[in-house]
Write a protein that holds these residues in place. Structure first.
Motif, PDB file in Angstrom:
ATOM      1  N   SER A 112    -132.212-126.665 -33.169  1.00 16.01           N
ATOM      2  CA  SER A 112    -133.259-125.973 -33.927  1.00 16.01           C
ATOM      3  C   SER A 112    -132.873-125.719 -35.377  1.00 16.01           C
ATOM      4  O   SER A 112    -133.710-125.703 -36.262  1.00 16.01           O
ATOM      5  N   LYS A 113    -131.576-125.548 -35.645  1.00 14.68           N
ATOM      6  CA  LYS A 113    -131.169-125.155 -36.999  1.00 14.68           C
ATOM      7  C   LYS A 113    -130.452-126.237 -37.809  1.00 14.68           C
ATOM      8  O   LYS A 113    -130.510-126.249 -39.025  1.00 14.68           O
ATOM      9  N   LEU A 114    -129.722-127.141 -37.140  1.00 15.66           N
ATOM     10  CA  LEU A 114    -128.830-128.038 -37.875  1.00 15.66           C
ATOM     11  C   LEU A 114    -129.058-129.520 -37.618  1.00 15.66           C
ATOM     12  O   LEU A 114    -128.848-130.346 -38.489  1.00 15.66           O
ATOM     13  N   ASN A 115    -129.435-129.875 -36.378  1.00  9.34           N
ATOM     14  CA  ASN A 115    -129.487-131.293 -36.005  1.00  9.34           C
ATOM     15  C   ASN A 115    -130.623-131.530 -35.003  1.00  9.34           C
ATOM     16  O   ASN A 115    -130.386-131.638 -33.801  1.00  9.34           O
ATOM     17  N   PRO A 116    -131.873-131.597 -35.516  1.00  8.90           N
ATOM     18  CA  PRO A 116    -133.029-131.720 -34.615  1.00  8.90           C
ATOM     19  C   PRO A 116    -133.005-132.969 -33.742  1.00  8.90           C
ATOM     20  O   PRO A 116    -133.629-133.018 -32.691  1.00  8.90           O
ATOM     21  N   GLY A 117    -132.217-133.991 -34.149  1.00 11.77           N
ATOM     22  CA  GLY A 117    -132.181-135.244 -33.384  1.00 11.77           C
ATOM     23  C   GLY A 117    -131.177-135.251 -32.235  1.00 11.77           C
ATOM     24  O   GLY A 117    -131.084-136.222 -31.489  1.00 11.77           O
ATOM     25  N   LEU A 118    -130.414-134.155 -32.067  1.00  8.93           N
ATOM     26  CA  LEU A 118    -129.356-134.135 -31.042  1.00  8.93           C
ATOM     27  C   LEU A 118    -129.941-134.194 -29.633  1.00  8.93           C
ATOM     28  O   LEU A 118    -130.808-133.406 -29.280  1.00  8.93           O
ATOM     29  N   GLU A 119    -129.460-135.162 -28.857  1.00 11.00           N
ATOM     30  CA  GLU A 119    -129.914-135.313 -27.469  1.00 11.00           C
ATOM     31  C   GLU A 119    -128.731-135.171 -26.513  1.00 11.00           C
ATOM     32  O   GLU A 119    -127.591-135.355 -26.907  1.00 11.00           O
ATOM     33  N   ILE A 120    -129.040-134.876 -25.263  1.00 13.24           N
ATOM     34  CA  ILE A 120    -127.994-134.909 -24.240  1.00 13.24           C
ATOM     35  C   ILE A 120    -127.945-136.330 -23.691  1.00 13.24           C
ATOM     36  O   ILE A 120    -128.925-136.825 -23.147  1.00 13.24           O
ATOM     37  N   GLU A 121    -126.801-136.983 -23.904  1.00 12.22           N
ATOM     38  CA  GLU A 121    -126.625-138.352 -23.407  1.00 12.22           C
ATOM     39  C   GLU A 121    -126.526-138.333 -21.888  1.00 12.22           C
ATOM     40  O   GLU A 121    -127.067-139.198 -21.198  1.00 12.22           O
ATOM     41  N   GLY A 122    -125.811-137.330 -21.378  1.00 15.72           N
ATOM     42  CA  GLY A 122    -125.716-137.222 -19.930  1.00 15.72           C
ATOM     43  C   GLY A 122    -124.634-136.261 -19.478  1.00 15.72           C
ATOM     44  O   GLY A 122    -123.716-135.929 -20.228  1.00 15.72           O
ATOM     45  N   PHE A 123    -124.778-135.804 -18.243  1.00 11.97           N
ATOM     46  CA  PHE A 123    -123.745-134.999 -17.582  1.00 11.97           C
ATOM     47  C   PHE A 123    -122.897-135.955 -16.754  1.00 11.97           C
ATOM     48  O   PHE A 123    -123.433-136.793 -16.036  1.00 11.97           O
ATOM     49  N   LEU A 124    -121.578-135.795 -16.861  1.00 14.65           N
ATOM     50  CA  LEU A 124    -120.658-136.699 -16.164  1.00 14.65           C
ATOM     51  C   LEU A 124    -119.790-135.910 -15.196  1.00 14.65           C
ATOM     52  O   LEU A 124    -119.045-135.016 -15.606  1.00 14.65           O
ATOM     53  N   LEU A 125    -119.907-136.228 -13.908  1.00 16.94           N
ATOM     54  CA  LEU A 125    -119.068-135.558 -12.899  1.00 16.94           C
ATOM     55  C   LEU A 125    -117.657-136.137 -12.954  1.00 16.94           C
ATOM     56  O   LEU A 125    -117.481-137.351 -12.853  1.00 16.94           O
ATOM     57  N   THR A 126    -116.655-135.258 -13.154  1.00 20.22           N
ATOM     58  CA  THR A 126    -115.262-135.694 -13.251  1.00 20.22           C
ATOM     59  C   THR A 126    -114.438-135.071 -12.128  1.00 20.22           C
ATOM     60  O   THR A 126    -114.873-134.119 -11.476  1.00 20.22           O
ATOM     61  N   MET A 127    -113.232-135.622 -11.939  1.00 16.33           N
ATOM     62  CA  MET A 127    -112.305-135.111 -10.917  1.00 16.33           C
ATOM     63  C   MET A 127    -112.985-135.021  -9.552  1.00 16.33           C
ATOM     64  O   MET A 127    -112.830-134.052  -8.826  1.00 16.33           O
ATOM     65  N   PHE A 128    -113.741-136.038  -9.241  1.00 15.77           N
ATOM     66  CA  PHE A 128    -114.578-136.038  -8.034  1.00 15.77           C
ATOM     67  C   PHE A 128    -113.777-136.533  -6.826  1.00 15.77           C
ATOM     68  O   PHE A 128    -113.113-137.560  -6.894  1.00 15.77           O
TER      69      PHE A 128
END
Length: 254
Positions: free
Chosen positions: A170-186
């Motif tokens: 909202s304040k600095l980088n309106p184009g920022l997206e979440i690329e993805g959540f990555l499950l680690t140490m599975f």
């Protein structure tokens, strides 16, 4: 023009640096031009790719604070198409030094803007905090990968990070997206790990990577040899998981 992806989670020990090193190496193996920016004062991503921090004259610290030309900070690795801008313990004090600078949240964006055309992917390994350097990384990035450890408390810290991402959008980088959540140490043998995966999937649906990073001894051994898993043991689960992740990321951005 290269895509800038920050790897962030203010919770430590979720496999963020391991993912940064091995995703970068896997993308490079797939003939992508990759830059890994080590924005964590612990400099583990640098040493994990064989960079001798003590010998590094120019690091991300000099780029942010002394306006050093970022191309001077580029370091070679064992892979021709993978470069690193190393970190330094001085980065701990950089946040205080940056407080009085004009446009302090956008300094890293300026540093990386001149390198975008040279690389297909620029990955930023963030420190496990939501301080000014991480804010800089998220302001510079096009998207963020959020590594999530497959354990009970994993989801606790995510809301704080998502809130930070919302504020930055909202304040600095309106184009920022979440690329993805990555499950680690599975560990697929543990019922709890599968429950966490199901819960993350239910919350975030198509934002969760299909690839999971399994617990793997070779993954934890490789950094002490200054190598990514793919060069340390290409047949290990850790190397294969990250190669699958790299392919999934490329397909998502095709």
């Amino acid at each position: 023009m290269g895509k800038i992806i920050a790897l962030a989670n203010q919770k430590g020990g979720v496999g963020k640096t391991t993912t940064s090193i091995n995703l970068a190496a896997s993308l490079a193996t797939l003939e992508k031009r990759v830059l890994l920016v080590d924005a964590d004062p612990q400099a583990n991503a640098s040493s994990g790719l064989g960079i001798d921090i003590k010998q590094a004259e120019h690091t991300i610290y000099e780029c942010l604070i002394d306006k050093c030309e970022p191309k001077l900070a580029l370091q070679d690795t064992e892979l021709d198409t993978l470069k690193v801008i190393p970190s330094h313990i001085n980065l701990v004090g950089a946040e205080i030094e940056m407080l009085n600078l004009k446009g302090r949240e956008k300094i890293m964006k300026e540093v990386l803007s001149g390198l975008r055309d040279e690389f297909d992917y620029i990955l930023i390994d963030c420190s496990p905090s939501l301080g000014l350097i991480t804010v800089n990384a998220l302001t510079a990035a096009d998207s963020v990968i959020i590594p999530v450890q497959a354990e009970y408390f994993a989801l606790e810290g995510i809301s704080k990070l998502l809130n930070t991402i919302k504020i930055i959008k909202s304040k600095l980088n309106p184009g920022l997206e979440i690329e993805g959540f990555l499950l680690t140490m599975f560990d697929a043998r543990l019922r709890q790990a599968n429950q966490i995966y199901d819960e993350v999937k239910r919350h975030f649906q198509e934002l969760v990577f299909n690839t999971v990073i399994q617990r793997n001894v070779k993954l934890s051994e490789a950094p002490s040899h200054g190598l990514p898993a793919i060069l340390y043991d290409a047949d290990s689960n850790g190397a294969r998981n990250h190669m699958a992740l790299a392919k999934e990321l490329i397909n998502r951005n095709a």
